[in-house]
Enzyme design. Structure first.
Site, PDB file in Angstrom:
ATOM      1  N   VAL A 189       0.838  -1.209   0.000  1.00 53.37           N
ATOM      2  CA  VAL A 189       0.000   0.000   0.000  1.00 53.37           C
ATOM      3  C   VAL A 189       0.872   1.257   0.000  1.00 53.37           C
ATOM      4  O   VAL A 189       0.643   2.197  -0.769  1.00 53.37           O
ATOM      5  CB  VAL A 189      -0.958   0.013   1.217  1.00 53.37           C
ATOM      6  CG1 VAL A 189      -1.861   1.242   1.167  1.00 53.37           C
ATOM      7  CG2 VAL A 189      -1.802  -1.257   1.251  1.00 53.37           C
TER       8      VAL A 189
ATOM      9  N   ARG B 249      12.447  -0.068   6.261  1.00 50.21           N
ATOM     10  CA  ARG B 249      13.471  -0.793   7.005  1.00 50.21           C
ATOM     11  C   ARG B 249      14.793  -0.786   6.236  1.00 50.21           C
ATOM     12  O   ARG B 249      15.851  -0.654   6.820  1.00 50.21           O
ATOM     13  CB  ARG B 249      13.004  -2.227   7.252  1.00 50.21           C
ATOM     14  CG  ARG B 249      12.591  -2.427   8.693  1.00 50.21           C
ATOM     15  CD  ARG B 249      12.615  -3.880   9.028  1.00 50.21           C
ATOM     16  NE  ARG B 249      11.376  -4.519   8.660  1.00 50.21           N
ATOM     17  CZ  ARG B 249      10.434  -4.862   9.546  1.00 50.21           C
ATOM     18  NH1 ARG B 249      10.613  -4.591  10.825  1.00 50.21           N
ATOM     19  NH2 ARG B 249       9.349  -5.470   9.171  1.00 50.21           N
TER      20      ARG B 249
ATOM     21  N   LYS C 169      -5.698  -2.321  10.816  1.00 48.94           N
ATOM     22  CA  LYS C 169      -6.909  -2.772  11.545  1.00 48.94           C
ATOM     23  C   LYS C 169      -6.572  -3.431  12.869  1.00 48.94           C
ATOM     24  O   LYS C 169      -7.315  -3.317  13.830  1.00 48.94           O
ATOM     25  CB  LYS C 169      -7.737  -3.722  10.669  1.00 48.94           C
ATOM     26  CG  LYS C 169      -6.943  -4.849  10.061  1.00 48.94           C
ATOM     27  CD  LYS C 169      -7.191  -4.918   8.586  1.00 48.94           C
ATOM     28  CE  LYS C 169      -6.096  -5.714   7.896  1.00 48.94           C
ATOM     29  NZ  LYS C 169      -6.133  -5.599   6.463  1.00 48.94           N
TER      30      LYS C 169
ATOM     31  N   ASP D  34      -8.570 -11.284  11.284  1.00 50.02           N
ATOM     32  CA  ASP D  34      -8.622 -10.090  10.438  1.00 50.02           C
ATOM     33  C   ASP D  34     -10.064  -9.575  10.325  1.00 50.02           C
ATOM     34  O   ASP D  34     -10.325  -8.372  10.480  1.00 50.02           O
ATOM     35  CB  ASP D  34      -8.051 -10.446   9.048  1.00 50.02           C
ATOM     36  CG  ASP D  34      -8.137  -9.293   8.069  1.00 50.02           C
ATOM     37  OD1 ASP D  34      -7.233  -8.441   8.068  1.00 50.02           O
ATOM     38  OD2 ASP D  34      -9.123  -9.242   7.295  1.00 50.02           O
TER      39      ASP D  34
ATOM     40  N   LYS E   1     -11.864  -6.004  11.763  1.00 49.64           N
ATOM     41  CA  LYS E   1     -12.673  -5.108  10.922  1.00 49.64           C
ATOM     42  C   LYS E   1     -14.065  -4.916  11.510  1.00 49.64           C
ATOM     43  O   LYS E   1     -14.631  -3.827  11.471  1.00 49.64           O
ATOM     44  CB  LYS E   1     -12.734  -5.654   9.493  1.00 49.64           C
ATOM     45  CG  LYS E   1     -11.375  -5.556   8.781  1.00 49.64           C
ATOM     46  CD  LYS E   1     -11.364  -6.374   7.521  1.00 49.64           C
ATOM     47  CE  LYS E   1     -10.051  -6.208   6.760  1.00 49.64           C
ATOM     48  NZ  LYS E   1      -9.886  -7.202   5.693  1.00 49.64           N
TER      49      LYS E   1
HETATM   50  N1  LIG Z   1      -2.295  -4.912   1.210  1.00 46.15           N
HETATM   51  C1  LIG Z   1      -3.576  -4.578   1.233  1.00 46.15           C
HETATM   52  O1  LIG Z   1      -4.300  -4.809   0.272  1.00 46.15           O
HETATM   53  C2  LIG Z   1      -4.160  -3.888   2.436  1.00 46.15           C
HETATM   54  C3  LIG Z   1      -5.512  -3.518   2.415  1.00 46.15           C
HETATM   55  C4  LIG Z   1      -6.059  -2.845   3.512  1.00 46.15           C
HETATM   56  C5  LIG Z   1      -5.258  -2.582   4.606  1.00 46.15           C
HETATM   57  N2  LIG Z   1      -3.953  -2.982   4.603  1.00 46.15           N
HETATM   58  C6  LIG Z   1      -3.147  -2.655   5.786  1.00 46.15           C
HETATM   59  O2  LIG Z   1      -2.154  -1.734   5.368  1.00 46.15           O
HETATM   60  C7  LIG Z   1      -0.983  -1.911   6.168  1.00 46.15           C
HETATM   61  C8  LIG Z   1       0.193  -2.149   5.228  1.00 46.15           C
HETATM   62  O3  LIG Z   1      -0.082  -3.320   4.489  1.00 46.15           O
HETATM   63  P1  LIG Z   1       0.845  -3.744   3.248  1.00 46.15           P
HETATM   64  O4  LIG Z   1       0.112  -4.817   2.548  1.00 46.15           O
HETATM   65  O5  LIG Z   1       1.294  -2.560   2.502  1.00 46.15           O
HETATM   66  O6  LIG Z   1       2.067  -4.418   4.043  1.00 46.15           O
HETATM   67  P2  LIG Z   1       3.548  -4.707   3.503  1.00 46.15           P
HETATM   68  O7  LIG Z   1       3.546  -4.900   2.030  1.00 46.15           O
HETATM   69  O8  LIG Z   1       4.095  -5.789   4.366  1.00 46.15           O
HETATM   70  O9  LIG Z   1       4.311  -3.344   3.793  1.00 46.15           O
HETATM   71  C9  LIG Z   1       4.693  -2.937   5.061  1.00 46.15           C
HETATM   72  C10 LIG Z   1       5.956  -2.142   4.890  1.00 46.15           C
HETATM   73  O10 LIG Z   1       6.305  -1.540   6.123  1.00 46.15           O
HETATM   74  C11 LIG Z   1       7.693  -1.757   6.363  1.00 46.15           C
HETATM   75  N3  LIG Z   1       7.940  -1.785   7.801  1.00 46.15           N
HETATM   76  C12 LIG Z   1       7.463  -2.677   8.704  1.00 46.15           C
HETATM   77  N4  LIG Z   1       7.913  -2.384   9.919  1.00 46.15           N
HETATM   78  C13 LIG Z   1       8.723  -1.314   9.794  1.00 46.15           C
HETATM   79  C14 LIG Z   1       9.511  -0.563  10.689  1.00 46.15           C
HETATM   80  N5  LIG Z   1       9.563  -0.860  11.981  1.00 46.15           N
HETATM   81  N6  LIG Z   1      10.227   0.471  10.202  1.00 46.15           N
HETATM   82  C15 LIG Z   1      10.177   0.790   8.891  1.00 46.15           C
HETATM   83  N7  LIG Z   1       9.450   0.120   7.979  1.00 46.15           N
HETATM   84  C16 LIG Z   1       8.734  -0.924   8.430  1.00 46.15           C
HETATM   85  C17 LIG Z   1       7.974  -3.115   5.729  1.00 46.15           C
HETATM   86  O11 LIG Z   1       9.353  -3.226   5.483  1.00 46.15           O
HETATM   87  P3  LIG Z   1       9.986  -4.694   5.190  1.00 46.15           P
HETATM   88  O12 LIG Z   1       9.506  -5.006   3.813  1.00 46.15           O
HETATM   89  O13 LIG Z   1      11.428  -4.469   5.285  1.00 46.15           O
HETATM   90  O14 LIG Z   1       9.451  -5.608   6.232  1.00 46.15           O
HETATM   91  C18 LIG Z   1       7.136  -3.040   4.459  1.00 46.15           C
HETATM   92  O15 LIG Z   1       7.806  -2.420   3.408  1.00 46.15           O
HETATM   93  C19 LIG Z   1      -1.291  -3.062   7.105  1.00 46.15           C
HETATM   94  O16 LIG Z   1      -1.730  -2.559   8.332  1.00 46.15           O
HETATM   95  C20 LIG Z   1      -2.396  -3.808   6.398  1.00 46.15           C
HETATM   96  O17 LIG Z   1      -3.211  -4.534   7.289  1.00 46.15           O
HETATM   97  C21 LIG Z   1      -3.389  -3.615   3.550  1.00 46.15           C
END
Ligand SMILES: NC(=O)c1ccc[n+]([C@@H]2O[C@H](COP(=O)([O-])OP(=O)(O)OC[C@H]3O[C@@H](n4cnc5c(N)ncnc54)[C@H](OP(=O)(O)O)[C@@H]3O)[C@@H](O)[C@H]2O)c1
Length: 374
Positions: free
Chosen positions: A16, A47, A107, A203, A207
């Site tokens: 996202v 990170r 969430k 999850d 929600k």
């Molecule tokens: N994906 C979806 O479709 C979707 C939909 C609705 C809501 N969400 C919510 O949106 C949020 C993000 O989801 P996502 O799918 O984008 O997750 P993601 O692809 O895993 O991205 C999370 C990012 O945050 C980085 N990160 C984690 N901990 C960190 C820290 N301590 N310091 C700096 N960077 C850090 C991670 O780095 P690394 O890669 O190095 O670990 C990764 O790049 C979540 O809360 C999820 O529940 C996602």
């Protein structure tokens, strides 16, 4: 546009986050409102800084210290897209404590710590917006809080987890076992390496807690939301969709029904809230029965309006970024938090049981007993 720019820090550049950053860099007009402050991206916390720079994020924006970026004087708004409980929770409360507005899609943190975060936002005059936490990019929460703010909600039902809906519809269509459907979903990028949070209903429970906050004015405890289905012998079934067998799905089809993981919350006797995330049988031809694959659908019943439904993509980087940008635009326009003008919510550990379903139950071959929802 009016006023000095609001300076935005994005934490996390994953599925996202990278789409939100791309919007700032490639289509800044998407962030512009006619009557709000301009929005300016001033930092991105990741990170691995080098990897993020190689991925196209300008190096001068990057840091690997999210807490410092949030504390910086040059940050007005924090967009949290890291996921997970910590350090997200600590960073969000620090931001709100410093009077900085927050947009988050997290969430888990909102469901577990929503009452404390809401309190911090209200006490410090900061805005907390979280449209993307339910339904991905599909607007559900703001319409509930604002569009239906004058109605009295009596019921919320939703298919709010795309992964489990995909698994159930795939199993039903192909007659295959859960493990095969899961393997296919993982290969297609629709299931996590560790699918527990999705398939065990956590999850969806998070929600539901967020939906119930806006619909009923309480922050329920997600650990008290039942996630285990019932069995005809009175024993509890496995969590989430883990007890649904291909034979159960076939028996449901035979009976003109479809099995869906339905998150539901309802106002019941005594003004209590019943809530659960368990597999239920719905008529195959109903809107829930026709919601297949990773689609999401939320239906609310309210007075005086009646039944209102929201349907759309519940996940995906690009579509979810649309809810994040909408929240940023709302903050730029000084439109307040996602709960808009609703009264402060209280935390509640009380979750009531549902009355017996009017349409009865489907007793399936596996021994599972599915409530039939009309
Ligand atoms: N994906 C979806 O479709 C979707 C939909 C609705 C809501 N969400 C919510 O949106 C949020 C993000 O989801 P996502 O799918 O984008 O997750 P993601 O692809 O895993 O991205 C999370 C990012 O945050 C980085 N990160 C984690 N901990 C960190 C820290 N301590 N310091 C700096 N960077 C850090 C991670 O780095 P690394 O890669 O190095 O670990 C990764 O790049 C979540 O809360 C999820 O529940 C996602």
């Amino acid at each position: 546009m009016s006023g000095p720019p609001l300076r935005v820090a994005v934490l996390g550049a994953g599925v996202v986050g990278r789409e939100v950053i791309r919007a700032f860099l490639e289509r800044p007009e998407a962030l512009r409102t006619a009557d709000g402050a301009p929005l300016e991206l001033v930092g991105v916390a990741v990170r691995d800084v080098q990897q993020a720079a190689e991925g196209g994020i300008p190096a001068h924006l990057l840091t690997d210290a999210p807490a410092h970026l949030v504390a910086a004087q040059a940050t007005d708004i924090v967009v949290e897209l890291m996921g997970g409980e910590e350090p997200a929770r600590t960073i969000l409360s620090a931001a709100l404590g410093a009077g900085k507005s927050v947009v988050s899609a997290n969430k888990l943190v909102l469901a577990r710590h929503g009452a404390a975060l809401e309190d911090a936002a209200r006490r410090n005059g900061a805005f907390l917006r979280f449209e993307a936490a339910v339904g991905g990019g599909t607007p559900v929460l703001s319409p509930l809080a604002e569009g239906l703010g004058s109605d009295r909600l009596t019921r919320i039902r939703g298919i709010v987890n795309g992964t489990t809906n995909l698994l159930l519809t795939d199993m039903a269509e192909r007659g295959t076992a859960y493990t095969d459907a899961l393997r296919r979903a993982k290969r297609a990028g629709y299931a996590e390496a560790d699918p527990a949070s999705d398939v065990e209903g956590h999850d969806a429970a998070y929600k539901l807690v967020i939906l119930a906050r806006l619909g009923f004015g309480v922050w329920l405890d997600p650990d008290r939301v039942p996630r285990t289905g019932a069995r005809a012998d009175g024993e509890p079934g496995p969590a989430g969709i883990l007890g649904v067998s291909p034979e159960d799905l076939a028996a449901a089809t035979e009976a003109g029904l479809a099995i869906r993981l339905i998150a539901r919350a309802e106002l019941v006797r005594g003004g209590r809230i019943a809530a659960a995330v368990v597999p239920a049988a719905v008529p195959s031809g109903s809107a829930f029965g026709r919601t297949v694959g990773v689609g999401n659908r939320v239906e609310v019943e309210a007075a005086p309006i009646g039944r209102v439904a929201f349907e759309g993509p519940g996940a995906g980087g690009a579509s979810t970024s649309s809810a994040i940008l909408a929240d940023l635009r709302a903050i730029a326009r000084h439109a307040g938090s996602t709960w808009a003008g609703l009264a402060p919510a209280r935390a509640s550990a009380d979750v009531a049981a549902f009355p017996a379903p009017r349409a009865g139950h489907l007793d399936a071959p596996s021994g599972a007993r599915y409530p039939i929802l009309d």
